[in-house]
Design a protein around this motif. Sequence first.
Motif: not given
Length: 492
Positions: A82-96
């Motif tokens: 989930v994190y890897f796909v979300r990073i592709v979608q939106c970049g590094y949004e959250y600190e974690q």
Amino acid sequence: METRQFPHQTLVFKSAVISRLLLLTLIVLWRTLLNPYDTSASLNPDDCLIDDSQWHHHHHHHRSSNNSIGSKIESSIVWDSVYFVRIVQCGYEYEQTYAFLPLLPACISLLSRTVFAPFVAVFGYRAVLGLCGYVVSNVAFLFAAVYFYRLAVVMLKDPEAAFRASILFCFNPASIFYSSIYSESLYALFSVGGLYYLMSGSKNIAVICLALSGCARSNGVLNAGYFCFQTMHRAYDALFRKKRGYLAILVLIDGALRCICIFIPFISFQVYGYRNLCLGRSPDEMRPWCKARVPLLYNFIQSHYWQVGFLRYFQFKKLPNFLLASPILSLAICSITHYAKSQPKRFFSLGFQESNEGQDFTPVLSSSGTDPKSSSKKKGNENLRQRKPIYKGGNPAELSVENRSHVNSGYLSTSVLPFILHLGFMTATAFFVMHVQVSTRFLSASPPLYWFASYLMISPGTGKRWGYLIWAYCAAYILLGSLLFSNFYPFT
């Protein structure tokens, strides 16, 4: 020429393909037969918090899919995927999210913008990102298996032992992660590939590969230790044997620069996080790690969000996780103690003394002024003539060194020592610092585990028994992992 040097390479590649097809089939089967424990995998906020992110794709309006295949792909994006796909979608949004390094998201983004771009309109953007992630991981694993075999041949000087070890790697107990949207496959590819080039004498290519391994997983920076080990011995050779202090200085500078190159990607990413999360903020708005003398974002995230730290996981309620990790930890400890018992002087002197004949110093890797490939070949032949291991009894740590024609001594050779030291550090870190259940996948790309198991499986008298146990362990964890992980149940 290469076929003669690596006679089983094609079989290893085919085995890697079969293993990936098996894992993907199991994933689809378990997802079809069972209901996921957590059904929130397909849920994903449509809007990014950082709309101007450089990672944001121009197909942002194709977030979700109404296509049944696309929906199934989206629902398979679980756990860290989930994190890897979300990073592709939106970049590094959250600190974690900065705990997840950028190599895998970058590869997924590249594929989704090029080869798989036409499928976005059919399956939906997020489903295509998931599909790209599966392709990257599985293809990377195929090449990682080939490099694993090549490295094993170079180190063990025994194609049969290398082949057995490579087949074990193809069906390793952490296989589910090598076929999922995780960074394990990319790390294994560049880590094992880099070590192959290093041991073959192609140092520049090795530096690039090992630096990329640090872009995939944080423990990739530990691969700089191989260059440190080599530099230490080359400098010793130049200073004390050749009596050339100037050459020793050059060797140290060369080694330091190569290690720095391996560290640069990981350090750059920490700087990137510092710039995004700390700069331009008032002292009251700054996170605690921003004010530290050495502001390491990664360490803070691991400690703050996942409670990673020395002995922090030693709790009675965590005992089942220790049991889950016990097979891989036991194999690692046995492989290390076996080497230490068989070659105590070499092990405890870090290779500066041979375990037999009492030499003060023997070069561990290629020394300066010699051709690495020929040096490696020469030392391998010497090892083959001098020492051949045989197992006595059922204890894998009780290996004696005798002259046996059918068992190679490659695992006990001097050049394997840095791999043993690296495995020892990784094992101690997994047991004392990390969430111990992660040990299975954390150690799964470590070559000595499979080299040791390969020889263990042909030990006289007990080889078949160890072979059954090792393969039963791999099969059980493949089945258990594909069942639990794919259905959103906890597994390592």
